[in-house]
Design a protein around this motif. Structure first.
Motif, PDB file in Angstrom:
ATOM      1  N   ALA A 141       0.845  -1.192   0.000  1.00 34.17           N
ATOM      2  CA  ALA A 141       0.000   0.000   0.000  1.00 34.17           C
ATOM      3  C   ALA A 141       0.879   1.240   0.000  1.00 34.17           C
ATOM      4  N   VAL A 142       0.306   2.326  -0.535  1.00 34.05           N
ATOM      5  CA  VAL A 142       0.991   3.618  -0.583  1.00 34.05           C
ATOM      6  C   VAL A 142       0.141   4.626   0.178  1.00 34.05           C
ATOM      7  N   ALA A 143       0.775   5.396   1.059  1.00 33.33           N
ATOM      8  CA  ALA A 143       0.093   6.468   1.784  1.00 33.33           C
ATOM      9  C   ALA A 143       0.718   7.799   1.386  1.00 33.33           C
ATOM     10  N   THR A 144      -0.111   8.784   1.115  1.00 36.00           N
ATOM     11  CA  THR A 144       0.396  10.102   0.758  1.00 36.00           C
ATOM     12  C   THR A 144      -0.138  11.140   1.728  1.00 36.00           C
ATOM     13  N   SER A 145       0.586  12.252   1.811  1.00 37.36           N
ATOM     14  CA  SER A 145       0.132  13.355   2.656  1.00 37.36           C
ATOM     15  C   SER A 145      -0.916  14.200   1.967  1.00 37.36           C
ATOM     16  N   LEU A 146      -0.813  14.295   0.656  1.00 40.97           N
ATOM     17  CA  LEU A 146      -1.663  15.197  -0.107  1.00 40.97           C
ATOM     18  C   LEU A 146      -2.476  14.421  -1.135  1.00 40.97           C
ATOM     19  N   PRO A 147      -3.672  14.870  -1.439  1.00 45.05           N
ATOM     20  CA  PRO A 147      -4.491  14.164  -2.429  1.00 45.05           C
ATOM     21  C   PRO A 147      -3.972  14.369  -3.845  1.00 45.05           C
ATOM     22  N   GLY A 148      -4.252  13.404  -4.693  1.00 44.18           N
ATOM     23  CA  GLY A 148      -3.959  13.561  -6.114  1.00 44.18           C
ATOM     24  C   GLY A 148      -2.544  13.269  -6.536  1.00 44.18           C
ATOM     25  N   VAL A 149      -1.674  12.841  -5.614  1.00 49.75           N
ATOM     26  CA  VAL A 149      -0.265  12.646  -5.952  1.00 49.75           C
ATOM     27  C   VAL A 149      -0.092  11.584  -7.034  1.00 49.75           C
ATOM     28  N   LEU A 150      -0.901  10.533  -6.999  1.00 51.91           N
ATOM     29  CA  LEU A 150      -0.757   9.422  -7.949  1.00 51.91           C
ATOM     30  C   LEU A 150      -1.989   9.245  -8.823  1.00 51.91           C
ATOM     31  N   ASP A 151      -2.767  10.298  -8.996  1.00 54.31           N
ATOM     32  CA  ASP A 151      -3.995  10.187  -9.779  1.00 54.31           C
ATOM     33  C   ASP A 151      -3.736   9.811 -11.236  1.00 54.31           C
ATOM     34  N   ARG A 152      -2.549  10.150 -11.752  1.00 52.03           N
ATOM     35  CA  ARG A 152      -2.264   9.872 -13.163  1.00 52.03           C
ATOM     36  C   ARG A 152      -1.774   8.444 -13.403  1.00 52.03           C
ATOM     37  N   ASP A 153      -1.658   7.663 -12.337  1.00 52.32           N
ATOM     38  CA  ASP A 153      -1.199   6.284 -12.476  1.00 52.32           C
ATOM     39  C   ASP A 153      -2.282   5.361 -11.916  1.00 52.32           C
ATOM     40  N   PRO A 154      -3.154   4.828 -12.768  1.00 50.96           N
ATOM     41  CA  PRO A 154      -4.282   4.025 -12.277  1.00 50.96           C
ATOM     42  C   PRO A 154      -3.857   2.843 -11.414  1.00 50.96           C
ATOM     43  N   ALA A 155      -2.759   2.185 -11.767  1.00 55.53           N
ATOM     44  CA  ALA A 155      -2.335   1.009 -11.011  1.00 55.53           C
ATOM     45  C   ALA A 155      -1.966   1.378  -9.582  1.00 55.53           C
ATOM     46  N   LEU A 156      -1.279   2.487  -9.414  1.00 51.83           N
ATOM     47  CA  LEU A 156      -0.883   2.915  -8.070  1.00 51.83           C
ATOM     48  C   LEU A 156      -2.033   3.589  -7.337  1.00 51.83           C
ATOM     49  N   ARG A 157      -2.887   4.287  -8.073  1.00 47.75           N
ATOM     50  CA  ARG A 157      -4.002   4.988  -7.432  1.00 47.75           C
ATOM     51  C   ARG A 157      -4.875   4.021  -6.647  1.00 47.75           C
ATOM     52  N   GLN A 158      -5.037   2.798  -7.158  1.00 49.47           N
ATOM     53  CA  GLN A 158      -5.903   1.822  -6.503  1.00 49.47           C
ATOM     54  C   GLN A 158      -5.391   1.405  -5.129  1.00 49.47           C
ATOM     55  N   LYS A 159      -4.084   1.482  -4.905  1.00 46.26           N
ATOM     56  CA  LYS A 159      -3.562   1.087  -3.593  1.00 46.26           C
ATOM     57  C   LYS A 159      -3.036   2.279  -2.796  1.00 46.26           C
ATOM     58  N   THR A 160      -3.514   3.472  -3.135  1.00 46.50           N
ATOM     59  CA  THR A 160      -3.054   4.687  -2.473  1.00 46.50           C
ATOM     60  C   THR A 160      -4.140   5.250  -1.562  1.00 46.50           C
ATOM     61  N   THR A 161      -3.738   5.650  -0.359  1.00 45.94           N
ATOM     62  CA  THR A 161      -4.635   6.280   0.609  1.00 45.94           C
ATOM     63  C   THR A 161      -4.022   7.605   1.038  1.00 45.94           C
ATOM     64  N   THR A 162      -4.806   8.674   1.041  1.00 45.15           N
ATOM     65  CA  THR A 162      -4.335   9.969   1.517  1.00 45.15           C
ATOM     66  C   THR A 162      -4.585  10.058   3.013  1.00 45.15           C
ATOM     67  N   VAL A 163      -3.509  10.226   3.780  1.00 42.03           N
ATOM     68  CA  VAL A 163      -3.630  10.232   5.248  1.00 42.03           C
ATOM     69  C   VAL A 163      -3.152  11.531   5.880  1.00 42.03           C
ATOM     70  N   GLY A 164      -2.382  12.353   5.147  1.00 40.70           N
ATOM     71  CA  GLY A 164      -1.726  13.492   5.768  1.00 40.70           C
ATOM     72  C   GLY A 164      -0.331  13.112   6.241  1.00 40.70           C
ATOM     73  N   THR A 165       0.344  14.041   6.901  1.00 44.76           N
ATOM     74  CA  THR A 165       1.680  13.791   7.441  1.00 44.76           C
ATOM     75  C   THR A 165       1.591  13.575   8.946  1.00 44.76           C
TER      76      THR A 165
END
Length: 366
Positions: A141-165
């Motif tokens: 899984a991938v966690a990001t601080s900010l929304p939209g970081v991986l929106d252009r990569d469908p494969a990664l977007r599916q396992k990405t959660t925006t949580v903040g820092t």
């Protein structure tokens, strides 16, 4: 008695990587889990949560160039680090490995993949860092601080959660302190920081900017500035000549409290700094580090500037005249400073550690 599951945290040895790891560690311990840190030798300077007996040092190397020799050297060290990390993970048997960026995270995360241990990476930047970009396809899984970081990569977007820092306890305490704008005749508190190693550009530009302020402001100014040891003498000479009340330090250990107590912050825009300014809610002038491949600091500063919480100045435009003008304008408008503080605070997330801990527990299956 059953032993609590262990979560292995992996982070590069700078504050921007280690502080979120520490914040997650605090939250996981609250939930009855055990934590350890795997990192490089720089970590001891920053870690408050992790004592020496909770740290495993794994060899690593950053990509420093594109020549065959440099790439080969980096590859060899990462391979050595991965072998070391394999032994660490076999010995510790963690329920999951969580990486926070920087090349020291590559060996333990690759070792986790080889041993089929669940893994998560967290990235605090508006643009995924190089190490995390490489690791993103190899983790659970991938966690990001900010929304939209991986929106252009469908494969990664599916396992990405925006949580903040995730914020360490000192930042959460500082966030509870309301912003108090400067009075008409009272002290003007200015904090200048340049990242974990300090920034020469701050020593080059800020003293000249202070000298260009109206002399009536000099006696009111209370300045705290991070200054490299090699720049200390020349910077101090300017402030002494102007009779500025200035505290100069190569490293500011109590940065959260300093952020909270100042009216205005001048800083680089590393992910950790931007997240902390947002969490605490303080107005800032941000000077992104130039030259990075992904322009991550420019993007980070853009998050706060677009919200109205910061002024972003590219380093090419960062002159003493420009800085003096911005500082003068802001200090003359306390209401604007207050509005910027509120705008910065609107971007911050204080529950990020809990949100990331939820994700880690889910991925680990515990």
């Amino acid at each position: 008695m059953d032993i609590a599951p262990l979560i292995l945290l992996a982070a590069g040895g700078t504050g921007g990587h280690l502080f979120p790891a520490e914040a997650l560690g605090v939250e996981l311990i609250k939930r009855g889990l055990r934590v350890r840190l795997v990192t490089d030798s720089r970590a001891v300077r920053y870690g408050a949560l992790f004592s020496k007996d909770m740290i495993d040092v794994v060899p690593s190397e950053t990509v420093r160039g594109r020549s065959p020799w440099q790439l080969a050297r980096t590859g060899i060290w990462l391979a050595v680090g991965t072998a070391t990390a394999l032994n660490v993970i076999r010995r510790l048997r963690p329920a999951a490995v969580v990486g926070f960026g920087g090349y020291p995270t590559v060996p333990p995360l690759m070792a986790a993949r080889l041993l089929r241990v669940p893994s998560v990476i967290h990235d605090a930047n508006a643009v995924l860092g190089r190490a995390n970009r490489f690791l993103s396809r190899h983790v659970s899984a991938v966690a990001t601080s900010l929304p939209g970081v991986l929106d252009r990569d469908p494969a990664l977007r599916q396992k990405t959660t925006t949580v903040g820092t995730p914020m360490r306890p000192a930042i959460l305490a500082a966030a509870a302190i309301a912003y108090n704008p400067p009075g008409a005749t009272g002290p003007l508190r200015l904090l200048v920081v340049g990242g974990s190693q300090g920034a020469r550009v701050m020593s080059d530009i800020v003293p000249g900017a202070i000298e260009r302020l109206e002399p009536s402001l000099w006696s009111r100014l209370i300045l705290t500035q991070q200054v490299r040891e090699e720049d200390m003498t020349r910077v101090r000479a300017v402030y002494d000549r102007l009779k500025i009340q200035a505290e100069l330090k190569p490293f500011i250990a109590d940065l959260p409290a300093r952020l909270a107590s100042n009216h205005l912050v001048v800083s680089r825009s590393g992910a950790g700094t931007v997240a902390e300014l947002a969490a605490i809610g303080r107005p800032s002038i941000l000077v992104p580090l130039p030259g990075s491949i992904d322009q991550d600091q420019f993007a980070n500063a853009g998050v706060l500037s677009q919200a109205g919480g910061a002024i972003r100045i590219a380093q090419g435009d960062f002159t003493s005249d420009r800085l003096a003008s911005e500082i003068s304008n802001l200090l003359a408008e306390p209401a604007r400073l207050t509005a910027m503080a509120e705008a910065a605070r609107s971007v911050g997330r204080l529950d990020a550690a809990e949100r990331l801990a939820d994700l880690v527990v889910k991925v680990a299956g515990i």
